[in-house]
Design a protein around this motif. Structure first.
Motif, PDB file in Angstrom:
ATOM      1  N   ARG A 149      -4.279  -6.146   6.027  1.00  0.00           N
ATOM      2  CA  ARG A 149      -3.091  -5.306   5.927  1.00  0.00           C
ATOM      3  C   ARG A 149      -2.420  -5.192   7.279  1.00  0.00           C
ATOM      4  O   ARG A 149      -3.039  -5.342   8.321  1.00  0.00           O
ATOM      5  CB  ARG A 149      -3.443  -3.915   5.391  1.00  0.00           C
ATOM      6  CG  ARG A 149      -4.143  -2.986   6.378  1.00  0.00           C
ATOM      7  CD  ARG A 149      -4.590  -1.726   5.697  1.00  0.00           C
ATOM      8  NE  ARG A 149      -5.628  -2.004   4.713  1.00  0.00           N
ATOM      9  CZ  ARG A 149      -5.918  -1.232   3.675  1.00  0.00           C
ATOM     10  NH1 ARG A 149      -5.225  -0.123   3.486  1.00  0.00           N
ATOM     11  NH2 ARG A 149      -6.885  -1.552   2.839  1.00  0.00           N
ATOM     12  N   ILE A 157      -0.280  -5.383   1.996  1.00  0.00           N
ATOM     13  CA  ILE A 157      -1.642  -5.912   1.869  1.00  0.00           C
ATOM     14  C   ILE A 157      -1.561  -7.341   1.354  1.00  0.00           C
ATOM     15  O   ILE A 157      -0.896  -7.627   0.350  1.00  0.00           O
ATOM     16  CB  ILE A 157      -2.486  -5.061   0.917  1.00  0.00           C
ATOM     17  CG1 ILE A 157      -2.641  -3.641   1.470  1.00  0.00           C
ATOM     18  CG2 ILE A 157      -3.857  -5.697   0.695  1.00  0.00           C
ATOM     19  CD1 ILE A 157      -3.411  -2.710   0.557  1.00  0.00           C
ATOM     20  N   GLN A 178       0.819  -1.208   0.000  1.00  0.00           N
ATOM     21  CA  GLN A 178       0.000   0.000   0.000  1.00  0.00           C
ATOM     22  C   GLN A 178       0.850   1.254   0.000  1.00  0.00           C
ATOM     23  O   GLN A 178       0.570   2.207  -0.732  1.00  0.00           O
ATOM     24  CB  GLN A 178      -0.919   0.006   1.224  1.00  0.00           C
ATOM     25  CG  GLN A 178      -1.758   1.273   1.339  1.00  0.00           C
ATOM     26  CD  GLN A 178      -2.711   1.226   2.516  1.00  0.00           C
ATOM     27  OE1 GLN A 178      -3.389   0.235   2.745  1.00  0.00           O
ATOM     28  NE2 GLN A 178      -2.755   2.296   3.280  1.00  0.00           N
TER      29      GLN A 178
END
Length: 448
Positions: free
Chosen positions: A193, A184, A149
């Motif tokens: 996550r 993630i 992410q």
């Protein structure tokens, strides 16, 4: 010519006196920072900021007012002082407001011993980018990671100075270097996550980018296929990553501002047993290279090492001058001052007495229960200590981790919880709050 934070503070105080203030203190902060974020091996965002912020508090008798600005021009300093004095004359009287007496002020300190500033060269943006890319790559390499992410690195340095009309004048510089990564795992509704990161005063103390990325990815994968646990009463082990929040609730309850308002569940507990008899909470503002270290507080008083909890017993409140005056006590030199806020009580570096068992030992001893690794939301009743928080982590059966869990709530009463904590020995010594994993038996768990 640009003025130093020290000169700006004294110029503000002079302007306040000229405007009619009976007393004043001023704070100036000058800093710069750079942050880098990457995505899929390429630069996604870069930001650099520089600036100077000024805060001025003035007193007219027992009336006070505070103004702030980021404009350091001489005419602005005069306008700030005049506006602050005019505001103070319209403010209600506060019998507890006021500067420290000259006899209370710190007069000498060895700033070098605190090691608050890394004097090595500022890292180049390319070096920050390289670290962020390395963390991202290490995370992405973990089997089961679907995407990273974010991965970012930053550096900052700032100088702060505080001066007052009572004669105090002091300041210091700080540096910070940080690196973080969020991984993630899974897809769709099964997505999970997790993250890892590090922040240090000195570049050389920072954990490697590869370690941070691997840890973030491993943690995310471990959370896959989570389910709700059964409702009931179980032992709960607060992982070292989040256990300091429990001590944070304790520190909030002994904050002088809350005690003076009568809005704390510990307001009548001075001298009583709060923790098990073999445990203490020590505040130490003198630890080198730690973010919570400082030679003086936000009112110019010398900070000191103290036992907030000693052998389980509550020994003192966390006080600034105003809360101390309200309670008829002496300040514990715990005032924190912001550019746009008056001093309030706050704690420095905190350490909880460690146990003699590892985190794994506690998992084995708890039988069936919950290992909490993250929490969301918070419902804490400040008057009676009732505690309720959303949690996720891992279900433990027969002393071994069985599967990941989420969407559950843990509840209890802080006064009862703290009296039966069992600490591990896994605290990270370089954090400002050195708190190990903590096991508490008999907590209420709401799941299925």
């Amino acid at each position: 010519m640009t003025q130093s934070p020290e000169n700006l503070c004294h110029a503000l105080i002079d302007a306040a006196k000229a405007a009619g203030a009976d007393g004043a203190d001023a704070m100036a902060a000058e800093g710069q920072s750079i942050s880098i974020e990457v995505r899929e091996g390429a630069l996604e965002h870069a930001e650099r900021s520089e600036g100077t912020d000024l805060g001025l508090r003035v007193f007219v008798g027992k009336q006070q007012a505070l103004v702030s600005s980021s404009d350091a021009r001489p005419e602005t300093l005069i306008a700030m002082a005049e506006r602050a004095v005019a505001m103070a004359r319209e403010a209600p009287e506060d019998p507890y407001a006021g500067l420290a007496d000259a006899s209370q002020l710190i007069t000498d300190w060895d700033l070098a011993a605190f090691e608050l500033e890394d004097t090595s060269a500022e890292p180049a943006p390319e070096a920050l980018k390289t670290d962020a890319i390395a963390a991202e790559a290490a995370c992405q390499a973990i089997d089961g990671i679907s995407q990273v992410q974010s991965a970012g690195a930053s550096y900052g340095t700032h100088a702060v100075h505080l001066a007052a009309s009572n004669g105090f004048s002091g300041g210091y510089c700080r540096t910070s270097r940080s690196l973080s990564c969020v991984g993630i795992a899974g897809t769709g509704t099964g997505m999970e996550r997790d993250h890892d990161g590090d922040s240090r005063t000195f570049q050389g103390d920072l954990r490697s980018a590869e370690e941070i990325g691997r840890t973030a990815g491993t943690r995310a994968v471990e959370r896959l296929n989570a389910r709700k646990p059964d409702t009931g009463s179980y032992p709960v082990l607060f992982d070292e990553r989040i256990s300091s929040s429990l001590i944070g609730h304790l520190l909030s309850a002994i904050n002088g501002a809350s005690i003076a308002r009568g809005s704390s569940w510990l307001k009548d507990s001075m001298g009583e047993q709060i923790l098990p008899s073999n445990m203490s909470v020590i505040e130490d503002p003198f630890r080198p290279r730690i973010a919570g270290s400082r030679p003086f507080d936000g009112e110019g008083l010398a900070t000191r090492r103290r036992a907030i909890i000693e052998d389980g017993m509550l020994t003192g409140w966390t006080l600034d001058l105003a809360s101390a005056r309200k309670l008829g006590l002496d300040s514990s030199a715990n005032a924190v001052r912001g550019i746009g806020s008056v001093p309030t009580p706050s704690n420095w570096n905190i350490a909880l007495t460690p146990g003699d068992q590892s985190r794994l030992d506690l998992i084995r001893s708890m039988g069936t229960g919950l290992l909490v690794t993250s929490m969301i939301g918070s419902t804490i009743n400040s008057n009676n200590g009732d505690y309720s928080r959303g949690a996720s982590g891992f279900w433990v059966e027969n002393g071994e981790i069985a599967y990941p869990v989420n969407e559950c709530t843990i509840a209890g009463n802080l006064r009862d919880m703290l009296k039966r904590i069992i600490p591990a020995n896994d605290a990270r010594s370089y954090l400002s709050r050195v708190v190990p994993s903590i096991l508490i038996e008999g907590m209420t768990l709401a799941g299925n």
